[in-house]
Design a protein around this motif. Structure first.
Motif, PDB file in Angstrom:
ATOM      1  N   VAL A 220     -20.985  -9.605  -4.820  1.00 22.44           N
ATOM      2  CA  VAL A 220     -22.646  -9.582  -5.231  1.00 22.44           C
ATOM      3  C   VAL A 220     -23.214 -10.560  -4.336  1.00 22.44           C
ATOM      4  O   VAL A 220     -24.623 -10.166  -3.898  1.00 22.44           O
ATOM      5  N   ARG A 221     -22.986 -11.705  -3.964  1.00 22.55           N
ATOM      6  CA  ARG A 221     -23.576 -12.338  -2.997  1.00 22.55           C
ATOM      7  C   ARG A 221     -23.897 -11.704  -1.647  1.00 22.55           C
ATOM      8  O   ARG A 221     -25.104 -11.877  -1.184  1.00 22.55           O
ATOM      9  N   GLU A 222     -22.861 -11.129  -1.247  1.00 23.36           N
ATOM     10  CA  GLU A 222     -22.942 -10.553   0.056  1.00 23.36           C
ATOM     11  C   GLU A 222     -23.838  -9.337  -0.078  1.00 23.36           C
ATOM     12  O   GLU A 222     -24.729  -8.887   0.901  1.00 23.36           O
ATOM     13  N   GLU A 223     -23.644  -8.489  -0.913  1.00 28.86           N
ATOM     14  CA  GLU A 223     -24.579  -7.189  -1.083  1.00 28.86           C
ATOM     15  C   GLU A 223     -25.764  -7.271  -1.643  1.00 28.86           C
ATOM     16  O   GLU A 223     -26.884  -6.582  -0.997  1.00 28.86           O
ATOM     17  N   VAL A 224     -26.220  -8.359  -2.764  1.00 27.50           N
ATOM     18  CA  VAL A 224     -27.479  -8.268  -3.185  1.00 27.50           C
ATOM     19  C   VAL A 224     -28.211  -9.801  -3.364  1.00 27.50           C
ATOM     20  O   VAL A 224     -29.057  -9.866  -3.877  1.00 27.50           O
ATOM     21  N   GLY A 225     -27.530 -10.678  -2.613  1.00 31.18           N
ATOM     22  CA  GLY A 225     -27.936 -12.062  -2.233  1.00 31.18           C
ATOM     23  C   GLY A 225     -28.343 -12.937  -3.601  1.00 31.18           C
ATOM     24  O   GLY A 225     -28.900 -13.886  -3.371  1.00 31.18           O
ATOM     25  N   VAL A 226     -27.518 -12.622  -4.556  1.00 32.92           N
ATOM     26  CA  VAL A 226     -27.553 -13.314  -5.909  1.00 32.92           C
ATOM     27  C   VAL A 226     -26.292 -13.913  -6.230  1.00 32.92           C
ATOM     28  O   VAL A 226     -25.308 -13.607  -5.824  1.00 32.92           O
ATOM     29  N   GLU A 227     -26.551 -15.250  -6.922  1.00 37.55           N
ATOM     30  CA  GLU A 227     -25.383 -15.927  -7.449  1.00 37.55           C
ATOM     31  C   GLU A 227     -25.142 -15.610  -8.945  1.00 37.55           C
ATOM     32  O   GLU A 227     -26.047 -15.879  -9.760  1.00 37.55           O
ATOM     33  N   LEU A 228     -24.109 -15.039  -9.167  1.00 40.58           N
ATOM     34  CA  LEU A 228     -23.556 -14.751 -10.570  1.00 40.58           C
ATOM     35  C   LEU A 228     -23.354 -16.380 -11.354  1.00 40.58           C
ATOM     36  O   LEU A 228     -22.735 -17.006 -10.675  1.00 40.58           O
ATOM     37  N   LEU A 229     -23.777 -16.397 -12.387  1.00 41.26           N
ATOM     38  CA  LEU A 229     -23.407 -17.477 -13.325  1.00 41.26           C
ATOM     39  C   LEU A 229     -22.040 -17.389 -13.877  1.00 41.26           C
ATOM     40  O   LEU A 229     -21.800 -16.392 -14.883  1.00 41.26           O
ATOM     41  N   VAL A 230     -21.100 -17.807 -13.279  1.00 45.35           N
ATOM     42  CA  VAL A 230     -19.667 -17.512 -13.624  1.00 45.35           C
ATOM     43  C   VAL A 230     -19.373 -17.810 -15.107  1.00 45.35           C
ATOM     44  O   VAL A 230     -18.622 -17.000 -15.842  1.00 45.35           O
ATOM     45  N   ASP A 231     -19.909 -18.394 -15.740  1.00 42.41           N
ATOM     46  CA  ASP A 231     -19.693 -18.843 -17.080  1.00 42.41           C
ATOM     47  C   ASP A 231     -20.194 -17.778 -17.947  1.00 42.41           C
ATOM     48  O   ASP A 231     -19.911 -17.836 -19.254  1.00 42.41           O
ATOM     49  N   THR A 232     -20.911 -16.694 -17.599  1.00 42.35           N
ATOM     50  CA  THR A 232     -21.570 -15.872 -18.268  1.00 42.35           C
ATOM     51  C   THR A 232     -20.791 -14.368 -17.837  1.00 42.35           C
ATOM     52  O   THR A 232     -21.128 -13.408 -18.524  1.00 42.35           O
ATOM     53  N   VAL A 233     -19.745 -14.362 -17.048  1.00 43.26           N
ATOM     54  CA  VAL A 233     -19.037 -13.286 -16.654  1.00 43.26           C
ATOM     55  C   VAL A 233     -18.245 -12.783 -17.951  1.00 43.26           C
ATOM     56  O   VAL A 233     -17.384 -13.491 -18.583  1.00 43.26           O
ATOM     57  N   GLU A 234     -18.374 -11.364 -18.261  1.00 38.86           N
ATOM     58  CA  GLU A 234     -17.637 -10.529 -19.277  1.00 38.86           C
ATOM     59  C   GLU A 234     -17.468  -9.521 -18.871  1.00 38.86           C
ATOM     60  O   GLU A 234     -18.080  -8.540 -18.177  1.00 38.86           O
ATOM     61  N   PRO A 235     -16.008  -8.986 -19.336  1.00 37.61           N
ATOM     62  CA  PRO A 235     -15.608  -7.494 -18.935  1.00 37.61           C
ATOM     63  C   PRO A 235     -16.276  -6.600 -19.432  1.00 37.61           C
ATOM     64  O   PRO A 235     -16.684  -6.684 -20.682  1.00 37.61           O
ATOM     65  N   ALA A 236     -16.497  -5.336 -18.892  1.00 39.19           N
ATOM     66  CA  ALA A 236     -17.388  -4.272 -19.479  1.00 39.19           C
ATOM     67  C   ALA A 236     -16.780  -2.823 -19.293  1.00 39.19           C
ATOM     68  O   ALA A 236     -17.261  -2.056 -19.516  1.00 39.19           O
ATOM     69  N   GLY A 237     -15.275  -3.152 -19.019  1.00 38.70           N
ATOM     70  CA  GLY A 237     -14.683  -1.536 -18.912  1.00 38.70           C
ATOM     71  C   GLY A 237     -13.971  -1.516 -17.706  1.00 38.70           C
ATOM     72  O   GLY A 237     -14.487  -2.238 -16.511  1.00 38.70           O
ATOM     73  N   VAL A 238     -13.043  -0.651 -17.587  1.00 41.08           N
ATOM     74  CA  VAL A 238     -12.256  -0.263 -16.496  1.00 41.08           C
ATOM     75  C   VAL A 238     -12.438   1.504 -16.386  1.00 41.08           C
ATOM     76  O   VAL A 238     -12.297   1.747 -17.336  1.00 41.08           O
ATOM     77  N   TYR A 239     -12.743   1.785 -15.156  1.00 44.11           N
ATOM     78  CA  TYR A 239     -12.953   3.246 -14.832  1.00 44.11           C
ATOM     79  C   TYR A 239     -12.315   3.688 -13.717  1.00 44.11           C
ATOM     80  O   TYR A 239     -11.995   3.040 -12.607  1.00 44.11           O
ATOM     81  N   GLU A 240     -11.737   4.970 -13.849  1.00 44.74           N
ATOM     82  CA  GLU A 240     -11.220   5.740 -12.561  1.00 44.74           C
ATOM     83  C   GLU A 240     -11.655   6.994 -12.463  1.00 44.74           C
ATOM     84  O   GLU A 240     -12.157   7.702 -13.324  1.00 44.74           O
ATOM     85  N   ALA A 241     -11.737   7.307 -11.180  1.00 43.69           N
ATOM     86  CA  ALA A 241     -12.276   8.641 -10.571  1.00 43.69           C
ATOM     87  C   ALA A 241     -11.945   8.917  -9.319  1.00 43.69           C
ATOM     88  O   ALA A 241     -11.389   7.681  -8.591  1.00 43.69           O
ATOM     89  N   GLU A 242     -12.142  10.085  -8.680  1.00 42.09           N
ATOM     90  CA  GLU A 242     -11.914  10.518  -7.340  1.00 42.09           C
ATOM     91  C   GLU A 242     -12.792   9.618  -6.604  1.00 42.09           C
ATOM     92  O   GLU A 242     -13.941   9.286  -6.826  1.00 42.09           O
ATOM     93  N   ALA A 243     -12.400   9.013  -5.381  1.00 44.06           N
ATOM     94  CA  ALA A 243     -12.990   8.104  -4.706  1.00 44.06           C
ATOM     95  C   ALA A 243     -13.866   8.989  -3.577  1.00 44.06           C
ATOM     96  O   ALA A 243     -13.415   9.826  -2.862  1.00 44.06           O
ATOM     97  N   ASP A 244     -14.996   8.675  -3.378  1.00 40.65           N
ATOM     98  CA  ASP A 244     -16.108   9.354  -2.672  1.00 40.65           C
ATOM     99  C   ASP A 244     -15.621   8.868  -1.155  1.00 40.65           C
ATOM    100  O   ASP A 244     -15.688   7.724  -0.933  1.00 40.65           O
TER     101      ASP A 244
END
Length: 132
Positions: free
Chosen positions: A49-73
């Motif tokens: 996230v830091r490399e791609e969009v330049g923001v810092e995530l607040l690590v104490d707010t990180v929550e799982p949102a699901g796991v997804y699978e599909a054909e890799a583009d």
């Protein structure tokens, strides 16, 4: 089957989800990427996230949102991407960084402009009323 294991930051605001488009690509992707050797999901998520969009995530707010699978583009018919998604608050101004050419706020109408695995996330977000 070849598995590509990734993590992604699901950032939804005002019924829109943050998407990124890499240089030379036409599809948008939810910000994130592959682990470097020895990295945890959290370490990968924060770094990507830091490399791609330049923001810092607040690590104490990180929550799982699901796991997804599909054909890799763009990786051949035998490749499948597994994307562990997380939500988190952030600090800083969003901007394109690294290989990212464009950052955009996407709605469900943009679903077909995203990678196959992201489309499953879009479907879930719409079904829960979070994505316009």
């Amino acid at each position: 089957m070849r598995l590509i294991d990734t993590v992604a930051w699901v950032c939804v605001e005002d019924g829109r989800i943050l998407g990124t488009r890499s240089r030379g690509r036409t599809l948008f992707y939810i910000p994130g990427g592959k682990r470097e050797t020895g990295e945890s999901d959290l370490e990968t998520l924060v770094r990507e996230v830091r490399e791609e969009v330049g923001v810092e995530l607040l690590v104490d707010t990180v929550e799982p949102a699901g796991v997804y699978e599909a054909e890799a583009d763009g990786h051949g018919a035998d490749a499948v991407v597994r994307m562990a998604c997380y939500t988190a608050r952030h600090r800083g101004a969003l901007r394109a960084g690294g290989e990212i050419e464009e950052v955009a706020w996407l709605t469900y109408a943009d679903r077909d402009r995203t990678a196959p695995v992201d489309r499953a996330v879009f479907d879930d977000l719409r079904d829960t009323g979070l994505l316009a």
